[in-house]
Write a protein that holds these residues in place. Structure first.
Motif, mmCIF file in Angstrom:
data_model
loop_
_atom_site.group_PDB
_atom_site.id
_atom_site.type_symbol
_atom_site.label_atom_id
_atom_site.label_comp_id
_atom_site.label_asym_id
_atom_site.label_seq_id
_atom_site.Cartn_x
_atom_site.Cartn_y
_atom_site.Cartn_z
ATOM 1 N N LYS A 26 16.307 56.493 56.592
ATOM 2 C CA LYS A 26 17.289 56.330 55.516
ATOM 3 C C LYS A 26 18.157 57.583 55.376
ATOM 4 O O LYS A 26 19.369 57.490 55.116
ATOM 5 C CB LYS A 26 16.559 56.044 54.199
ATOM 6 C CG LYS A 26 17.444 55.963 52.954
ATOM 7 C CD LYS A 26 18.314 54.728 52.951
ATOM 8 C CE LYS A 26 19.056 54.580 51.640
ATOM 9 N NZ LYS A 26 20.007 53.445 51.658
ATOM 10 N N LEU A 27 17.571 58.758 55.584
ATOM 11 C CA LEU A 27 18.307 60.014 55.444
ATOM 12 C C LEU A 27 19.456 60.128 56.443
ATOM 13 O O LEU A 27 20.480 60.746 56.149
ATOM 14 C CB LEU A 27 17.356 61.213 55.613
ATOM 15 C CG LEU A 27 16.385 61.488 54.456
ATOM 16 C CD1 LEU A 27 15.369 62.550 54.863
ATOM 17 C CD2 LEU A 27 17.159 61.942 53.215
ATOM 18 N N VAL A 28 19.298 59.524 57.633
ATOM 19 C CA VAL A 28 20.332 59.654 58.662
ATOM 20 C C VAL A 28 21.085 58.349 58.905
ATOM 21 O O VAL A 28 21.945 58.289 59.785
ATOM 22 C CB VAL A 28 19.720 60.147 60.002
ATOM 23 C CG1 VAL A 28 19.098 61.524 59.835
ATOM 24 C CG2 VAL A 28 18.685 59.149 60.528
ATOM 25 N N PRO A 33 24.143 55.521 64.207
ATOM 26 C CA PRO A 33 24.161 54.059 64.370
ATOM 27 C C PRO A 33 22.751 53.489 64.503
ATOM 28 O O PRO A 33 21.847 54.154 65.041
ATOM 29 C CB PRO A 33 24.955 53.859 65.668
ATOM 30 C CG PRO A 33 25.751 55.111 65.832
ATOM 31 C CD PRO A 33 24.907 56.204 65.266
ATOM 32 N N PRO A 34 22.535 52.249 64.023
ATOM 33 C CA PRO A 34 21.187 51.671 64.057
ATOM 34 C C PRO A 34 20.608 51.535 65.462
ATOM 35 O O PRO A 34 19.395 51.655 65.643
ATOM 36 C CB PRO A 34 21.361 50.298 63.388
ATOM 37 C CG PRO A 34 22.829 50.023 63.404
ATOM 38 C CD PRO A 34 23.499 51.359 63.348
ATOM 39 N N GLY A 35 21.449 51.296 66.464
ATOM 40 C CA GLY A 35 20.943 51.209 67.827
ATOM 41 C C GLY A 35 20.367 52.528 68.303
ATOM 42 O O GLY A 35 19.340 52.567 69.002
ATOM 43 N N GLU A 36 21.004 53.618 67.923
ATOM 44 C CA GLU A 36 20.517 54.947 68.290
ATOM 45 C C GLU A 36 19.226 55.267 67.544
ATOM 46 O O GLU A 36 18.292 55.856 68.108
ATOM 47 C CB GLU A 36 21.594 55.988 67.960
ATOM 48 C CG GLU A 36 21.331 57.355 68.522
ATOM 49 C CD GLU A 36 22.532 58.286 68.370
ATOM 50 O OE1 GLU A 36 22.388 59.494 68.626
ATOM 51 O OE2 GLU A 36 23.625 57.792 67.978
ATOM 52 N N VAL A 37 19.166 54.860 66.270
ATOM 53 C CA VAL A 37 17.942 55.039 65.489
ATOM 54 C C VAL A 37 16.805 54.235 66.120
ATOM 55 O O VAL A 37 15.668 54.721 66.245
ATOM 56 C CB VAL A 37 18.161 54.596 64.030
ATOM 57 C CG1 VAL A 37 16.845 54.615 63.261
ATOM 58 C CG2 VAL A 37 19.182 55.489 63.347
ATOM 59 N N LEU A 38 17.113 53.020 66.522
ATOM 60 C CA LEU A 38 16.116 52.163 67.160
ATOM 61 C C LEU A 38 15.556 52.813 68.422
ATOM 62 O O LEU A 38 14.335 52.793 68.661
ATOM 63 C CB LEU A 38 16.735 50.803 67.497
ATOM 64 C CG LEU A 38 15.908 49.841 68.339
ATOM 65 C CD1 LEU A 38 14.620 49.469 67.624
ATOM 66 C CD2 LEU A 38 16.719 48.585 68.660
ATOM 67 N N PHE A 204 28.729 50.792 71.678
ATOM 68 C CA PHE A 204 29.186 50.476 70.326
ATOM 69 C C PHE A 204 29.197 51.683 69.402
ATOM 70 O O PHE A 204 29.304 51.545 68.190
ATOM 71 C CB PHE A 204 28.323 49.360 69.736
ATOM 72 C CG PHE A 204 28.400 48.076 70.514
ATOM 73 C CD1 PHE A 204 29.466 47.211 70.339
ATOM 74 C CD2 PHE A 204 27.422 47.755 71.447
ATOM 75 C CE1 PHE A 204 29.555 46.038 71.077
ATOM 76 C CE2 PHE A 204 27.502 46.581 72.186
ATOM 77 C CZ PHE A 204 28.568 45.725 71.999
ATOM 78 N N GLY A 205 29.072 52.886 69.988
ATOM 79 C CA GLY A 205 29.320 54.064 69.171
ATOM 80 C C GLY A 205 28.153 54.966 68.867
ATOM 81 O O GLY A 205 27.936 55.328 67.707
#
Length: 303
Positions: A26-28, A33-38, A204-205
């Motif tokens: 949540k902090l980042v 992007p969610p794909g990078e978090v994933l 996608f970024g």
């Protein structure tokens, strides 16, 4: 410590690990992007799992599989669920998205009936219907009725609901896999495949994280892996029907962390809807436990 008690303690510790993971994400979430978090969650989450298998002496034997296509199906729906979950964190407060995600066991009952052909009777269907009433109350906070927020929160609610649906599908595939596959293989191949799938989101970024953001992403992944190991060990020491309801302890940590870190307080609609969803979920688990015991008794009865 009795085995059942150890299982409950490990389950509660796993909810703490997952709460820490989702807080870090949540902090980042606004910058990454969610794909990078994933990718970070999946890639670094495999490390604690590999260490756990090595300590148990199950490496590489614990990774042997006879159902590679089953792992692919599990990875596809699980990856979509996780992606939607992380995407929702950029739009919704933690308690809200957690409450909507708690509808996953309710969808699980539906998919178990449709896909696994399990018999679902009136009691569980009633609990599912009441649970969805709670989901609608939470959703009304973001898409109408009680809603006071902007359209971004409606997007977040949609992502969170999609995450719950695909998580339920993932659990159906896991139940199929557990008939022949070890827990270590299921967890490892899912995380590995999710990390690979996440790479397709690069066009996608993706962004270059700051050192602080990179540290947060790595730590979130490690917490996710540790949580997975703790949860697995919990089910090893106690029956699933005993351990599973303690998953809802996660809401306690989420509400506390959300208030202390982000200053968010659940609204009345979210609190009421959450209570209904959690109560329905616990009833479904309790009912499945009763049915499981009754079935076991019939199997053991002399003939």
């Amino acid at each position: 410590m009795p085995s059942q008690t150890r299982g409950v303690v490990l389950k509660i510790l796993s909810t703490l690990a997952f709460a820490a993971m989702v807080t870090l994400i949540k902090l980042v979430s606004a910058a990454i992007p969610p794909g990078e978090v994933l990718f970070a969650r999946a890639a670094f989450g495999t490390l604690p799992v590999l260490v756990w298998l090595a300590v148990r002496g199950e490496l590489p034997s614990g990774l042997v599989t006879s159902k590679p296509l089953g792992h692919v199906r599990r990875a596809v729906v699980g990856t979509i669920s996780m992606f939607c979950w992380f995407a929702s964190l950029a739009y919704l407060p933690l308690p809200d998205t957690t409450a909507i995600n708690y509808s996953s066991p309710l969808f699980g009952v539906i998919f178990a009936a449709l896909i696994l052909r399990e018999t679902v009777r009136l009691y569980r269907w009633s609990a599912v219907a009441i649970g969805f009433l709670g989901v609608l109350i939470v959703l009304s906070e973001h898409v109408g009725g009680f809603a006071t927020a902007g359209p971004g929160q409606a997007i977040g609610a949609a992502f969170s609901l999609a995450s719950a649906i695909f998580a339920a599908l993932a659990m159906v595939t896991v139940r199929e896999l557990t008939r022949s596959e070890g827990t270590g293989a299921i967890v490892f191949y899912f995380s590995s495949a999710a990390a690979c799938f996440a790479l397709f989101t690069i066009p996608f970024g993706w962004v270059v994280p700051t050192p602080a953001e990179a540290a947060i992403l790595v730590t979130a992944g490690l917490f996710g892996g540790v949580g997975q190991v703790l949860m697995t060990e919990a089910y090893r020491h106690a029956e699933a029907s005993v351990v599973a309801p303690f998953d809802y302890a996660n809401m306690i940590w989420i509400v506390a962390i959300s208030y202390l870190v982000f200053g968010d307080v659940p609204s009345l609609a979210v609190a009421l809807g959450s209570a209904i969803v959690i109560g329905s979920g616990i009833f479904v688990m309790w009912r499945e436990r009763r049915l499981g015991r009754a079935s076991a008794a019939r199997e053991a009865a002399p003939r």
